[in-house]
Write a protein that holds these residues in place. Structure first.
Motif, PDB file in Angstrom:
ATOM      1  N   THR A  18      30.391  43.930  20.008  1.00  9.53           N
ATOM      2  CA  THR A  18      30.130  42.880  19.026  1.00  9.53           C
ATOM      3  C   THR A  18      29.031  41.977  19.572  1.00  9.53           C
ATOM      4  OG1 THR A  18      31.721  41.293  19.918  1.00  9.53           O
ATOM      5  CG2 THR A  18      32.569  42.917  18.338  1.00  9.53           C
ATOM      6  N   GLU A  19      28.653  40.998  18.790  1.00  5.55           N
ATOM      7  CA  GLU A  19      27.652  40.049  19.251  1.00  5.55           C
ATOM      8  C   GLU A  19      28.198  39.155  20.358  1.00  5.55           C
ATOM      9  OE1 GLU A  19      26.089  37.948  15.921  1.00  5.55           O
ATOM     10  OE2 GLU A  19      25.415  39.770  14.940  1.00  5.55           O
ATOM     11  N   LYS A  20      29.518  39.026  20.452  1.00  4.19           N
ATOM     12  CA  LYS A  20      30.131  38.159  21.461  1.00  4.19           C
ATOM     13  C   LYS A  20      30.417  38.884  22.772  1.00  4.19           C
ATOM     14  CE  LYS A  20      32.238  35.028  18.189  1.00  4.19           C
ATOM     15  NZ  LYS A  20      33.473  34.375  17.759  1.00  4.19           N
ATOM     16  N   GLY A  21      30.426  40.217  22.758  1.00  8.35           N
ATOM     17  CA  GLY A  21      30.690  40.955  23.979  1.00  8.35           C
ATOM     18  C   GLY A  21      31.151  42.375  23.724  1.00  8.35           C
ATOM     19  N   ILE A  22      31.713  42.967  24.767  1.00  5.13           N
ATOM     20  CA  ILE A  22      32.175  44.362  24.715  1.00  5.13           C
ATOM     21  C   ILE A  22      33.655  44.392  25.049  1.00  5.13           C
ATOM     22  CG2 ILE A  22      31.950  46.642  25.759  1.00  5.13           C
ATOM     23  CD1 ILE A  22      29.030  45.937  26.366  1.00  5.13           C
ATOM     24  N   PHE A  23      34.411  45.153  24.268  1.00  5.94           N
ATOM     25  CA  PHE A  23      35.847  45.308  24.483  1.00  5.94           C
ATOM     26  C   PHE A  23      36.141  46.777  24.760  1.00  5.94           C
ATOM     27  CE2 PHE A  23      40.236  45.741  22.665  1.00  5.94           C
ATOM     28  CZ  PHE A  23      40.871  45.024  23.672  1.00  5.94           C
ATOM     29  N   LEU A  24      36.694  47.076  25.939  1.00  8.47           N
ATOM     30  CA  LEU A  24      37.089  48.437  26.309  1.00  8.47           C
ATOM     31  C   LEU A  24      38.595  48.563  26.174  1.00  8.47           C
ATOM     32  CD1 LEU A  24      35.019  48.889  29.598  1.00  8.47           C
ATOM     33  CD2 LEU A  24      34.406  49.644  27.311  1.00  8.47           C
ATOM     34  N   HIS A  25      39.033  49.583  25.488  1.00 10.22           N
ATOM     35  CA  HIS A  25      40.475  49.790  25.313  1.00 10.22           C
ATOM     36  C   HIS A  25      40.758  51.267  25.120  1.00 10.22           C
ATOM     37  CE1 HIS A  25      40.252  50.247  20.848  1.00 10.22           C
ATOM     38  NE2 HIS A  25      39.134  49.563  21.047  1.00 10.22           N
ATOM     39  N   GLN A  26      42.032  51.606  25.123  1.00  9.67           N
ATOM     40  CA  GLN A  26      42.460  52.991  24.928  1.00  9.67           C
ATOM     41  C   GLN A  26      43.625  53.043  23.941  1.00  9.67           C
ATOM     42  OE1 GLN A  26      42.771  53.556  29.312  1.00  9.67           O
ATOM     43  NE2 GLN A  26      41.813  55.532  28.907  1.00  9.67           N
ATOM     44  N   SER A  27      43.519  52.332  22.844  1.00 10.34           N
ATOM     45  CA  SER A  27      44.625  52.288  21.887  1.00 10.34           C
ATOM     46  C   SER A  27      44.920  53.657  21.271  1.00 10.34           C
ATOM     47  CB  SER A  27      44.364  51.251  20.803  1.00 10.34           C
ATOM     48  OG  SER A  27      43.145  51.491  20.163  1.00 10.34           O
ATOM     49  N   TYR A 125      34.609  41.946  28.033  1.00  2.00           N
ATOM     50  CA  TYR A 125      33.435  41.510  28.774  1.00  2.00           C
ATOM     51  C   TYR A 125      32.573  40.668  27.842  1.00  2.00           C
ATOM     52  CZ  TYR A 125      34.843  45.063  32.102  1.00  2.00           C
ATOM     53  OH  TYR A 125      35.553  45.800  33.006  1.00  2.00           O
ATOM     54  N   PRO A 126      32.604  39.341  27.997  1.00  2.00           N
ATOM     55  CA  PRO A 126      31.825  38.487  27.097  1.00  2.00           C
ATOM     56  C   PRO A 126      30.335  38.590  27.374  1.00  2.00           C
ATOM     57  CG  PRO A 126      32.902  37.157  28.775  1.00  2.00           C
ATOM     58  CD  PRO A 126      33.377  38.574  28.964  1.00  2.00           C
ATOM     59  N   ARG A 127      29.553  38.387  26.356  1.00  2.00           N
ATOM     60  CA  ARG A 127      28.112  38.495  26.465  1.00  2.00           C
ATOM     61  C   ARG A 127      27.483  37.211  27.012  1.00  2.00           C
ATOM     62  NH1 ARG A 127      24.899  41.388  21.919  1.00  2.00           N
ATOM     63  NH2 ARG A 127      25.668  43.066  23.176  1.00  2.00           N
ATOM     64  N   LYS A 128      28.141  36.097  26.870  1.00  2.00           N
ATOM     65  CA  LYS A 128      27.551  34.815  27.267  1.00  2.00           C
ATOM     66  C   LYS A 128      27.191  34.782  28.746  1.00  2.00           C
ATOM     67  CE  LYS A 128      31.734  32.480  28.565  1.00  2.00           C
ATOM     68  NZ  LYS A 128      32.307  31.241  28.818  1.00  2.00           N
ATOM     69  N   GLY A 130      26.950  33.174  32.547  1.00  2.00           N
ATOM     70  CA  GLY A 130      27.902  32.448  33.370  1.00  2.00           C
ATOM     71  C   GLY A 130      29.298  33.038  33.344  1.00  2.00           C
ATOM     72  N   PHE A 131      29.402  34.332  33.296  1.00  2.00           N
ATOM     73  CA  PHE A 131      30.705  34.996  33.320  1.00  2.00           C
ATOM     74  C   PHE A 131      31.419  34.667  34.632  1.00  2.00           C
ATOM     75  CE2 PHE A 131      33.182  38.845  34.443  1.00  2.00           C
ATOM     76  CZ  PHE A 131      34.104  38.793  33.410  1.00  2.00           C
ATOM     77  N   ASP A 132      32.570  34.047  34.557  1.00  2.00           N
ATOM     78  CA  ASP A 132      33.338  33.655  35.733  1.00  2.00           C
ATOM     79  C   ASP A 132      34.528  34.584  35.908  1.00  2.00           C
ATOM     80  OD1 ASP A 132      31.694  31.458  36.152  1.00  2.00           O
ATOM     81  OD2 ASP A 132      32.929  30.155  34.898  1.00  2.00           O
ATOM     82  N   LEU A 133      34.736  35.022  37.137  1.00  2.00           N
ATOM     83  CA  LEU A 133      35.904  35.823  37.456  1.00  2.00           C
ATOM     84  C   LEU A 133      36.987  34.896  37.967  1.00  2.00           C
ATOM     85  CD1 LEU A 133      37.296  38.562  37.873  1.00  2.00           C
ATOM     86  CD2 LEU A 133      36.284  38.617  40.155  1.00  2.00           C
ATOM     87  N   THR A 134      38.107  34.851  37.278  1.00  2.00           N
ATOM     88  CA  THR A 134      39.226  34.000  37.652  1.00  2.00           C
ATOM     89  C   THR A 134      40.445  34.875  37.877  1.00  2.00           C
ATOM     90  OG1 THR A 134      38.328  32.259  36.251  1.00  2.00           O
ATOM     91  CG2 THR A 134      40.605  32.010  36.956  1.00  2.00           C
ATOM     92  N   THR A 135      41.145  34.652  38.969  1.00  6.00           N
ATOM     93  CA  THR A 135      42.354  35.416  39.250  1.00  6.00           C
ATOM     94  C   THR A 135      43.536  34.480  39.348  1.00  6.00           C
ATOM     95  OG1 THR A 135      42.034  35.259  41.639  1.00  6.00           O
ATOM     96  CG2 THR A 135      41.067  37.158  40.534  1.00  6.00           C
ATOM     97  N   TYR A 136      44.709  35.012  39.079  1.00  7.45           N
ATOM     98  CA  TYR A 136      45.949  34.255  39.185  1.00  7.45           C
ATOM     99  C   TYR A 136      46.922  35.050  40.037  1.00  7.45           C
ATOM    100  CZ  TYR A 136      44.099  31.532  35.337  1.00  7.45           C
ATOM    101  OH  TYR A 136      43.320  30.745  34.563  1.00  7.45           O
ATOM    102  N   SER A 137      47.761  34.344  40.736  1.00  4.06           N
ATOM    103  CA  SER A 137      48.767  34.992  41.565  1.00  4.06           C
ATOM    104  C   SER A 137      50.103  34.323  41.323  1.00  4.06           C
ATOM    105  CB  SER A 137      48.386  34.869  43.047  1.00  4.06           C
ATOM    106  OG  SER A 137      49.451  35.321  43.844  1.00  4.06           O
ATOM    107  N   ASP A 138      51.128  35.117  41.101  1.00  2.87           N
ATOM    108  CA  ASP A 138      52.462  34.548  40.947  1.00  2.87           C
ATOM    109  C   ASP A 138      53.379  35.007  42.076  1.00  2.87           C
ATOM    110  OD1 ASP A 138      52.862  37.161  40.287  1.00  2.87           O
ATOM    111  OD2 ASP A 138      53.925  36.767  38.425  1.00  2.87           O
ATOM    112  N   SER A 139      52.785  35.363  43.205  1.00  2.00           N
ATOM    113  CA  SER A 139      53.587  35.855  44.315  1.00  2.00           C
ATOM    114  C   SER A 139      54.559  34.797  44.830  1.00  2.00           C
ATOM    115  CB  SER A 139      52.694  36.351  45.456  1.00  2.00           C
ATOM    116  OG  SER A 139      51.903  35.285  45.939  1.00  2.00           O
ATOM    117  N   ASN A 140      54.180  33.546  44.690  1.00  2.00           N
ATOM    118  CA  ASN A 140      55.098  32.488  45.085  1.00  2.00           C
ATOM    119  C   ASN A 140      55.601  31.724  43.871  1.00  2.00           C
ATOM    120  OD1 ASN A 140      52.879  31.069  44.299  1.00  2.00           O
ATOM    121  ND2 ASN A 140      52.677  29.872  46.171  1.00  2.00           N
ATOM    122  N   TYR A 141      55.378  32.264  42.699  1.00  2.00           N
ATOM    123  CA  TYR A 141      55.747  31.680  41.415  1.00  2.00           C
ATOM    124  C   TYR A 141      55.069  30.329  41.202  1.00  2.00           C
ATOM    125  CZ  TYR A 141      59.203  35.356  41.459  1.00  2.00           C
ATOM    126  OH  TYR A 141      59.815  36.564  41.527  1.00  2.00           O
ATOM    127  N   GLY A 142      53.990  30.071  41.948  1.00  2.33           N
ATOM    128  CA  GLY A 142      53.261  28.819  41.806  1.00  2.33           C
ATOM    129  C   GLY A 142      52.089  28.939  40.858  1.00  2.33           C
TER     130      GLY A 142
END
Length: 155
Positions: A18-27, A125-128, A130-142
């Protein structure tokens, strides 16, 4: 060589551009494996892995057909290309391919139940700029948030 325009499939991945980005899936692949293992009419699970999986390293319980178990695990491994949400559970169950029992099969099918409720998930994958990679971890439930630009975390 000829240009066939924008592509929709690439190595089994569905590509939506799309104009906003690319979506990869296997539906489509999710629907195919649910049909292959006759799970279209099964219930839906909210997550791919139970908190207490009920799986132990001991080889106790009734044996199941290892060929079917391996086929399910192999299908799920291929699906992890666009579904990182099932990666941990799928890799966990690969350890039991030699002599699977009923508990292993039920656990693998739980991933399929989860897929039935979430067939359209994939990678965005957004087209804009400044694509930022953000990760989250719940290993300590924090739930810490890591900022790779400033090399700091929000814990």
């Amino acid at each position: 060589m000829s240009s066939l325009g924008a592509f929709n499939f690439f190595l089994g991945l569905q590509v939506d551009q799309t104009e906003k980005g690319i979506f990869l899936h296997q539906s489509k692949y999710v629907a195919d494996i649910l049909s292959r293992f006759k799970m279209e009419d099964e219930r839906i699970a909210k997550n791919p892995l139970s908190v207490n999986r009920g799986i132990t390293p001991e080889n106790t319980g009734a044996k199941v057909n290892p060929t079917v178990y391996r086929a399910i695990i192999g299908s799920l491994m291929y699906l992890t290309a666009s579904r990182p949400d099932i990666l941990f559970a799928t890799c966990l169950y690969t350890h039991y391919q030699a002599q699977p029992n009923v508990n292993h099969m039920l656990a693998a099918k739980k991933i399929m139940h989860y897929l039935k409720g979430t067939p359209g998930l994939g990678l965005w994958y957004p087209r804009k700029d400044g694509f930022d990679l953000t990760t989250y971890s719940d290993s300590n439930y924090g739930g810490c948030k890591r900022d790779f630009k400033s090399n700091s975390d929000g814990c």
